[in-house]
Each structure stands twice: as structure tokens, then as C-alpha cells.
Design a protein around this motif. Structure first.
Motif, PDB file in Angstrom:
ATOM      1  N   SER A  70      23.291 -11.070  -1.300  1.00 30.94           N
ATOM      2  CA  SER A  70      24.437 -10.502  -0.595  1.00 30.94           C
ATOM      3  C   SER A  70      24.647 -11.307   0.678  1.00 30.94           C
ATOM      4  O   SER A  70      23.772 -12.047   1.117  1.00 30.94           O
ATOM      5  CB  SER A  70      24.174  -9.044  -0.250  1.00 30.94           C
ATOM      6  N   GLN A  72      26.189  -9.566   3.398  1.00 32.01           N
ATOM      7  CA  GLN A  72      26.734  -8.545   4.286  1.00 32.01           C
ATOM      8  C   GLN A  72      25.584  -7.807   4.931  1.00 32.01           C
ATOM      9  O   GLN A  72      24.801  -7.162   4.261  1.00 32.01           O
ATOM     10  CB  GLN A  72      27.619  -7.562   3.541  1.00 32.01           C
ATOM     11  N   SER A 179      26.807  -8.355  -4.307  1.00 34.52           N
ATOM     12  CA  SER A 179      26.686  -6.922  -4.545  1.00 34.52           C
ATOM     13  C   SER A 179      25.257  -6.524  -4.836  1.00 34.52           C
ATOM     14  O   SER A 179      24.983  -5.370  -5.085  1.00 34.52           O
ATOM     15  CB  SER A 179      27.569  -6.504  -5.712  1.00 34.52           C
ATOM     16  N   GLN A 180      24.344  -7.467  -4.834  1.00 34.86           N
ATOM     17  CA  GLN A 180      22.971  -7.086  -5.125  1.00 34.86           C
ATOM     18  C   GLN A 180      21.992  -7.880  -4.288  1.00 34.86           C
ATOM     19  O   GLN A 180      22.282  -9.008  -3.895  1.00 34.86           O
ATOM     20  CB  GLN A 180      22.679  -7.288  -6.605  1.00 34.86           C
ATOM     21  N   ARG A 181      20.838  -7.247  -4.024  1.00 31.54           N
ATOM     22  CA  ARG A 181      19.841  -7.930  -3.212  1.00 31.54           C
ATOM     23  C   ARG A 181      18.588  -8.138  -4.003  1.00 31.54           C
ATOM     24  O   ARG A 181      17.565  -7.496  -3.754  1.00 31.54           O
ATOM     25  CB  ARG A 181      19.554  -7.124  -1.951  1.00 31.54           C
ATOM     26  N   VAL A 182      18.678  -9.008  -5.006  1.00 35.06           N
ATOM     27  CA  VAL A 182      17.451  -9.446  -5.661  1.00 35.06           C
ATOM     28  C   VAL A 182      16.749 -10.417  -4.714  1.00 35.06           C
ATOM     29  O   VAL A 182      15.531 -10.462  -4.642  1.00 35.06           O
ATOM     30  CB  VAL A 182      17.770 -10.112  -7.012  1.00 35.06           C
ATOM     31  N   GLY A 183      17.565 -11.174  -3.995  1.00 37.72           N
ATOM     32  CA  GLY A 183      17.036 -12.049  -2.954  1.00 37.72           C
ATOM     33  C   GLY A 183      17.523 -11.549  -1.607  1.00 37.72           C
ATOM     34  O   GLY A 183      18.345 -10.655  -1.540  1.00 37.72           O
ATOM     35  N   PRO A 184      17.014 -12.135  -0.529  1.00 37.92           N
ATOM     36  CA  PRO A 184      17.401 -11.665   0.805  1.00 37.92           C
ATOM     37  C   PRO A 184      18.865 -11.928   1.113  1.00 37.92           C
ATOM     38  O   PRO A 184      19.512 -12.756   0.475  1.00 37.92           O
ATOM     39  CB  PRO A 184      16.488 -12.454   1.736  1.00 37.92           C
TER      40      PRO A 184
END
Lengths: 310, 200
Positions: A70, A72, A179-184
């Protein structure tokens, strides 16, 4: 029993509502967004990304980075710190004022507070609580200010100093807020990790630099070449266990260079009107080093007060 | 919110579906599950918007989980039910292996649950950890791995269900064309097998 028109109207109303909510309202809110000014420096924000970084955005999209990262930073609220910036000349009055603000101060602590300015006196106050304290200090002849400090888990993690706003994405097309935080989160990765070489190495072998990283290695953004006469200047300086055979070297392809230029250009950390945050004002002499030092001090502040803020 | 309550009531009243009637009728059970999934995913989305003041749930596996419930649990299941009802009538033959429909039904139901529940739970755990700045990010990521592994099992079950579906469908189509081919063959060769003396 002809409900046709009624059903049509109901469906039309339903769709119109969502069009208003999802298309029209955002269009009104941010459709004509203009560049703004940073506070207090007054520089134009945002500035367009350099050409290479703009190409890097295309690489970022093409490789699906946006599915796991993301851009944001969230913010749960804002607190005020009371900062003493100048002791003034009336030491006795300042002492009285300090006692009022921090009851139960010892002599030694007093001296400690008055040296090495600016000093944070109180943290995690609301604006209404902070303003009277600042007034007490200023009326004793000292200079003090209420510093605005955004708080939230993302900020405490060091992912940014303030929340992300629409202005941060003004010159990006398309925007990739993710839309996703698999990574930072990457909204400020250019501030956090400004070293382009680190990024190149990390793209080549993420696990060598972040243990247990879930990021796949992007080796196809690099090429292995035989060393003709001398090593290329931009060959990767890989650790021995990753290095290729002695006669070969690993070179970043243009895509990798562009991607890293884009990553290091991600610096959504300017204080602007829509997300107030106090940063050290530029000193009268244009000493860039001290400006950088000042903003670092602010970056560290939320990490310190994250626990009382809870 | 009203939609997600009104739709199932409507459908159940129109078609007269109930759990009891669906028990003996797998295609109906597909529909029933689809309707349930539709309401659940819709209500979950609404609840997520209302509950999540911090917007962190949006960044976790919670959303993909709910999307799966919507796309597979509702849309695909309803489509399977429709195909199982429509195709035999269209072709005019019974399904070659009606027993497999029930097996696929259970594969799909368990598969969807195995995908959705871990993702939703994992998303919740991930959100709690994301909101705690003392948890290093790698730990947040690691906490979601077991859930992802379980949901991969769900994917495998879905795959098995799809293979069964394909078997039935291919069997049906083959049966259809074989019947037609046999009919055509009979028609063409009708004259050949007539007793010689019958010819004028």
C-alpha cells in the motif's frame, strides 16, 4: 399489478445513489485538485516525479507491486506537544512557569530542561490543553510552541510522519495507493530507505536483506553479463553467497533502475494544509543540513509518545 | 443492509426453498448456499465499514476473504445450481452421474468455507497486529501464513469439485451427441437393413 415503472425507478434510484457516492462526490472533492504549499516553507507541493521515476511507476504497475504494497499511511488522530524553543531572559519567571507545567520538578531537571533547546516539555496533549501551557511559557518571556504530532500505528511504525492525502498522488497516473499490506507501506520508502543501491540489491535478493521477507526476488530485472575488460561501475555488489561466477557480473536492466528511481521518489512527508504536522522551520540562513536534522527530530517524536497516546 | 435481508426472503418465498426441500435436491442446495453467501458477504462488508474506524482491515486478507465469499460462494454456486438444473432439461437427458452432484456440492461448500473462514480470521488477526506498532512487520506477515495455507486446501477442494462438474458436463454432452449420432446412423442405414424382399 404492473409494477414495472416502480421497479425501474427503484433500481434507478439505487444506481444513482451509488453513482453519486462513488463517482460524483469524489469528483467534486478531489477532481480539481491543485498543487498546494508546504507549511511553513511555502514550497510548491507536490512536484512531478522525475522522468525516470515516472517510468518506474509503469514498472511498478507491470510487476504487480501494488498487489502487496500500500502507499497510504493512516492516522488515528493528532496530539500536541509543548515545545520550549528559547528560554528568554527572565530565568526566574521561566522557572515558575516550568513548575506550573511540570509539577514536582527538581533543580537538576530544571537545568536539564533549559539547556539543549528545543526541549519537549509535555507530550500527547490536545490542542485545548496545550495552548494555555504555551501561554504560560510565553508570558514568562520564553519562546514556546505547541507542536502538532499525528499519531497512529502506521506512524508509530515509522511509515510516515502524517497521513496520506490526495495531493500526494496528484501527478501520478494512474494512482497506485494499493489495497493490501502483504509487504510494508511504501508511501515514504524514499525517506526511510534512500539508498538506491540497497533497493537494487533488495530487488535482486530480498531475503538476503530482510529475513523472512515474503517478497519474490525480481531477478528478471537484472542481467548476468561476462566481464569483458573491467567490472562495470553499476554492477551489483552482491554478498559472496549470491555473487555469480568470477568472470560474470550482475547488472540492473533499465527497468530496475527506473523502478528504484520511483521507489526513492516516494516521499509523502511534507507538511501541508490538509494534514497539519509541525516541522522545524527553515532557519534564516539556507542551511539544508539543519533542516534535515529538524525534520528528523519530528520523525522521531511520534515513536517516543506512542505509548502514552494509547 | 435492507437488500441483504430482503433478497433471501424474496427468493425463499418465491421459489419456496427451504433447507428441508434442498436436502433431497443438490441443485437447490447450491442456490440456497449462494443466497446465504450473498447475504453474509454483504452484511460482512457493511459491518466492516461500520466497525473499522482505523481502516486497517482494508489492508488485510479480510477483504479478499469476503470477495471470495461473494464471487465463489454466491455467484459461482448459483451458476452451478443453474447449470445443473438447466443443462439436463436443455439436452433432454438425465445427468450421467447424478451422485457426483452431491459430492461436488460438499466439495464446494467445504472448499468455500475453508477459503473464507481462514482469510477472514487471518485478516482479523493481521489487523490487530498491524495496529500494534510494537509488532515488527515481519511478524504480522508471518501470522497470516497458517491461514493462507489452510485456504489453499480450500482451493484444492474447489478444484476437485470443478473436475467432478466437468466430468458430469462432458458426460452429458457426450451422451447427447452419442444419442444424436445413433439416431442419425439409424436413419441413414434404415434402408440397408431392410429385408431385400421388401424393396419394391
Amino acid at each position: 399489478m404492473n409494477f414495472g415503472p416502480l421497479i425501474f425507478l427503484a433500481a434507478f434510484f439505487g444506481l444513482a445513489c451509488s453513482w453519486f457516492g462513488f463517482v460524483l462526490t469524489p469528483g467534486i472533492q478531489v477532481g480539481r485538485l491543485q498543487p498546494t504549499n508546504t507549511i511553513p516553507a511555502g514550497a510548491v507541493y507536490p512536484v512531478g516525479r522525475p522522468g525516470l521515476a515516472a517510468q518506474g511507476l509503469a514498472v511498478y504497475r507491470a510487476n504487480g507491486c501494488v498487489y502487496c504494497h500500500s502507499q497510504q499511511v493512516g492516522q488515528t488522530g493528532t496530539v500536541c506537544d509543548v515545545l520550549l524553543t528559547d528560554t528568554g531572559t527572565n530565568g526566574a519567571a521561566l522557572l515558575v512557569a516550568l513548575r506550573k507545567i511540570k509539577p514536582g520538578l527538581s533543580e537538576a531537571e530544571d537545568q536539564g530542561l533549559m539547556t539543549g533547546l528545543p526541549k519537549t516539555l509535555r507530550q500527547g496533549l490536545s490542542k485545548e490543553e496545550a495552548d494555555p501551557l504555551v501561554k504560560i511559557l510565553t508570558s514568562s518571556g520564553a519562546k514556546a510552541s505547541a507542536w502538532i504530532v499525528p499519531i497512529g500505528p502506521d506512524i508509530a511504525r515509522g511509515w510516515g510522519i502524517r497521513r496520506s492525502v490526495a495531493e500526494d498522488f496528484l501527478y501520478d497516473y494512474p494512482v497506485v495507493p494499493g489495497s493490501q499490506r502483504v509487504g510494508p507501506d511504501l508511501a515514504n520508502v524514499g525517506v526511510r530507505l534512500p539508498d538506491a543501491n540497497w533497493h537494487l540489491l533488495h530487488l535482486y535478493a530480498p531475503r538476503a536483506f530482510v529475513k523472512e521477507s515474503a517478497m519474490p526476488p525480481y531477478r528478471f530485472l537484472f542481467e548476468k553479463r561476462r566481464i569483458e575488460r573491467t567490472r562495470s561501475a553499476n554492477a551489483l555488489a552482491l554478498p559472496p553467497e549470491l555473487a555469480p561466477e568470477p568472470d560474470y557480473e550482475i547488472l540492473p536492466k533499465p527497468e530496475a533502475v527506473a523502478l528504484v528511481a520511483y521507489l526513492t521518489s516516494l516521499r509523502a512527508n511534507e507538511a501541508i494544509f490538509s494534514t497539519p504536522v509541525s516541522v522545524a522551520a527553515a532557519p534564516s540562513s539556507s542551511d539544508t543540513n539543519s533542516v534535515a536534522g529538524g525534520s528528523n527530530a519530528v520523525t522521531n517524536a511520534p515513536a517516543n509518545n506512542s505509548s502514552p497516546a494509547k | 443492509v435492507l437488500v441483504f435481508i430482503a433478497v433471501p426472503i424474496n427468493i425463499c418465498q418465491t421459489v419456496g426453498h427451504s433447507v428441508a426441500s434442498a436436502r433431497g435436491n443438490p441443485p437447490q442446495a447450491f442456490f440456497l448456499f449462494g443466497v446465504l453467501a450473498f447475504c453474509l458477504s454483504g452484511l460482512a462488508r457493511v459491518a466492516c465499514v461500520l466497525l473499522d474506524s482505523n481502516q486497517s482491515l482494508n489492508f488485510t486478507w479480510f477483504n479478499p476473504g469476503i470477495s471470495q465469499l461473494n464471487f465463489y460462494g454466491f455467484f459461482a454456486m448459483a451458476m452451478f445450481g443453474a447449470v445443473y438444473i438447466i443443462m439436463p432439461r436443455l439436452v433432454g437427458l438425465g445427468l450421467p452421474w447424478p451422485g457426483l452432484v452431491r459430492v461436488q456440492l460438499w466439495c464446494s461448500i467445504i472448499g468455500v468455507l475453508l477459503i473464507v473462514l481462514p482469510l477472514v480470521l487471518g485478516g482479523w488477526v493481521q489487523q490487530v497486529k498491524l495496529n500494534d506498532p510494537n509488532q515488527p512487520f515481519v511478524a504480522v506477515m508471518r501470522s497470516s501464513l497458517p491461514f493462507l495455507r489452510i485456504s489453499t486446501l480450500g482451493d484444492l477442494l474447489l478444484l476437485a469439485g470443478h473436475l467432478l462438474f466437468l466430468t458430469n458436463l462432458v458426460g452429458l454432452v457426450v451422451g447427447f451427441y452419442r444419442a444424436r449420432a445413433v439416431a442419425t446412423y439409424d436413419e441413414l442405414t434404415e434402408d440397408l437393413f431392410k429385408p431385400a424382399g421388401a424393396k419394391p
